[in-house]
Design an enzyme around this catalytic site. Structure first.
Site, PDB file in Angstrom:
ATOM      1  N   LYS A  11      18.281 -36.347 -14.371  1.00  0.00           N
ATOM      2  CA  LYS A  11      17.165 -35.564 -13.832  1.00  0.00           C
ATOM      3  C   LYS A  11      17.490 -35.069 -12.426  1.00  0.00           C
ATOM      4  O   LYS A  11      18.495 -35.461 -11.826  1.00  0.00           O
ATOM      5  CB  LYS A  11      15.891 -36.409 -13.831  1.00  0.00           C
ATOM      6  CG  LYS A  11      15.970 -37.664 -12.986  1.00  0.00           C
ATOM      7  CD  LYS A  11      14.695 -38.476 -13.079  1.00  0.00           C
ATOM      8  CE  LYS A  11      14.781 -39.733 -12.229  1.00  0.00           C
ATOM      9  NZ  LYS A  11      13.513 -40.476 -12.207  1.00  0.00           N
ATOM     10  N   ARG A  27       2.449 -46.202 -12.914  1.00  0.00           N
ATOM     11  CA  ARG A  27       2.884 -44.858 -12.545  1.00  0.00           C
ATOM     12  C   ARG A  27       2.779 -43.929 -13.758  1.00  0.00           C
ATOM     13  O   ARG A  27       2.020 -42.970 -13.748  1.00  0.00           O
ATOM     14  CB  ARG A  27       4.322 -44.899 -12.001  1.00  0.00           C
ATOM     15  CG  ARG A  27       4.789 -43.598 -11.393  1.00  0.00           C
ATOM     16  CD  ARG A  27       6.189 -43.698 -10.842  1.00  0.00           C
ATOM     17  NE  ARG A  27       7.186 -43.932 -11.890  1.00  0.00           N
ATOM     18  CZ  ARG A  27       8.496 -43.804 -11.708  1.00  0.00           C
ATOM     19  NH1 ARG A  27       8.963 -43.459 -10.513  1.00  0.00           N
ATOM     20  NH2 ARG A  27       9.341 -44.042 -12.683  1.00  0.00           N
ATOM     21  N   TYR A  35      17.701 -29.714  21.259  1.00  0.00           N
ATOM     22  CA  TYR A  35      16.259 -29.564  21.430  1.00  0.00           C
ATOM     23  C   TYR A  35      15.625 -30.832  22.008  1.00  0.00           C
ATOM     24  O   TYR A  35      15.941 -31.944  21.585  1.00  0.00           O
ATOM     25  CB  TYR A  35      15.591 -29.277  20.084  1.00  0.00           C
ATOM     26  CG  TYR A  35      15.776 -27.867  19.581  1.00  0.00           C
ATOM     27  CD1 TYR A  35      15.360 -26.770  20.316  1.00  0.00           C
ATOM     28  CD2 TYR A  35      16.364 -27.637  18.339  1.00  0.00           C
ATOM     29  CE1 TYR A  35      15.515 -25.483  19.844  1.00  0.00           C
ATOM     30  CE2 TYR A  35      16.534 -26.355  17.845  1.00  0.00           C
ATOM     31  CZ  TYR A  35      16.103 -25.275  18.607  1.00  0.00           C
ATOM     32  OH  TYR A  35      16.263 -24.003  18.125  1.00  0.00           O
ATOM     33  N   MET A  65      17.896 -27.097  12.424  1.00  0.00           N
ATOM     34  CA  MET A  65      17.867 -26.524  11.082  1.00  0.00           C
ATOM     35  C   MET A  65      19.262 -26.244  10.542  1.00  0.00           C
ATOM     36  O   MET A  65      19.551 -26.514   9.366  1.00  0.00           O
ATOM     37  CB  MET A  65      17.048 -25.231  11.069  1.00  0.00           C
ATOM     38  CG  MET A  65      16.911 -24.608   9.689  1.00  0.00           C
ATOM     39  SD  MET A  65      15.954 -23.079   9.677  1.00  0.00           S
ATOM     40  CE  MET A  65      14.319 -23.704  10.058  1.00  0.00           C
TER      41      MET A  65
END
Length: 350
Positions: free
Chosen positions: A35, A130, A244, A292
């Site tokens: 998956k 679940r 940053y 990013m």
């Protein structure tokens, strides 16, 4: 190389499947869970490698993944869908011969009415809460279901990566109670359950993360290498900030490499000032925030300027990176972004 290179060793994936297969008796089938696009590594090449190794049953999360898998492995392997038969899936399930693992009476009704006689399996809830039918719900429909002939009845372990957790035995006992005397193939073990031993193997194991080199399969062969290109090198003086928010300040003259990757590529921002990259066997710490598209790395310990640095390699696994990010190896693998140049080695990817 202008983008990162993700190298995927298909032979290692096949080796890991064979190693997990060897943990079970000859009468136990070892399937493969592919998956999430083969745990982020490409469902087509991964599934073909596993099929060549001997896997004949596969598990995906949703029917759309089953369609991609069917295209990759052809008409013969069985493809089970964990999510079951959801609204809108009928044509895909019927046309492609997918086997939904029905999770509720609603799904049973949908499947039996829309595709009478089509194959199916059942997912039971053994207290993970679940997916799957709970004991009372299952008891109400068990006889009807058995007359339809399910191909598999399964459940899922919540704590299999922690062998000493009492929950494992609790779920095992409940699954046995819910399936006693049914005479249908049973499965409760993914990678962790496979490693718990024969009590958990039943008729089929269905490993996932262990195929891709992740824990709890400590003996897994390494599958992925992620190399990130260096696009600039600079020197900073003591007292200068980097990145940053100025979250890192040089406490001595430092040589920095800026690599072309970031959180857009699945390298989590939580790795800021924590992660380590490697040049060969030499560790190079990440300094400043992961942004990013760019990451800054202290390369002062190297003899020269590298062209690339490795985030994943034999020196550092997905679980090592995950520990630094406060997450799990599954998330690291499945977050690897589309901008990497992917290279498959070990076996043919075609």
């Amino acid at each position: 190389m202008s983008t990162g290179r993700l190298t995927i060793d298909l032979a290692a994936i096949a080796e890991n499947w064979r190693a997990l297969d060897a943990r079970s008796a000859a009468t136990v089938e070892t399937a493969a869970t592919v998956k999430a696009d083969g745990y982020g590594l490409g469902i087509g090449p991964v599934a073909r490698a596993l099929h060549a190794a001997g896997a004949r049953s596969f598990f995906v999360a949703v029917a759309e993944e089953g369609a991609a898998l069917r295209e990759a492995v052809g008409p013969n392997p069985r493809i089970f869908v964990y999510g079951g038969h959801m609204p809108g899936d009928t044509d895909m399930i019927g046309d492609l011969g997918l086997i939904p693992l029905l999770n509720s009476i609603e799904q049973m009704t949908r499947h039996f009415e829309a595709l009478p006689g089509a194959p199916f399996g059942i997912q039971l809830d053994s207290d993970m809460n679940r997916l799957g039918m709970e004991a009372g719900e299952w008891l109400a429909v068990r006889d009807l279901t058995m007359r339809q002939g399910p191909q598999l009845i399964m459940s899922h372990l919540a704590c299999a990566d922690e062998p000493d957790r009492p929950m494992n035995r609790r779920q095992l006992d409940k699954f046995r109670e819910m399936t006693r005397g049914l005479g249908v193939p049973l499965s409760i073990a993914a990678t962790g359950g496979t490693l718990l031993g024969p009590d958990y193997h039943f008729d089929m194991t269905r490993p996932g993360i262990g195929l891709y080199g992740g824990m709890p399969f400590a003996d897994a062969a390494a599958v992925v290498r992620l190399s990130l290109p260096v696009i600039q090198v600079r020197d900073v003086e003591k007292g200068e900030p980097v990145g940053y928010g100025n979250t890192w300040w040089a406490d001595k003259p430092t040589r920095l490499a800026t690599v072309a990757a970031g959180y857009a590529d699945g390298i989590h921002r939580a790795l800021s000032n924590k992660a380590v990259m490697y040049h060969g066997t030499v560790p190079c710490p990440v300094v400043g925030r992961v942004s990013m598209d760019l990451i800054t790395v202290d390369i002062s310990g190297l003899d020269g300027d590298p062209q690339a640095l490795d985030l994943l390699s034999t020196m550092q696994t997905v679980d090592d990176v995950a520990d630094n990010a406060g997450t799990i190896g599954y998330e690291i693998l499945t977050s690897l972004g589309p901008r990497y140049t992917r290279r498959y080695t070990g076996l043919s990817a075609s």
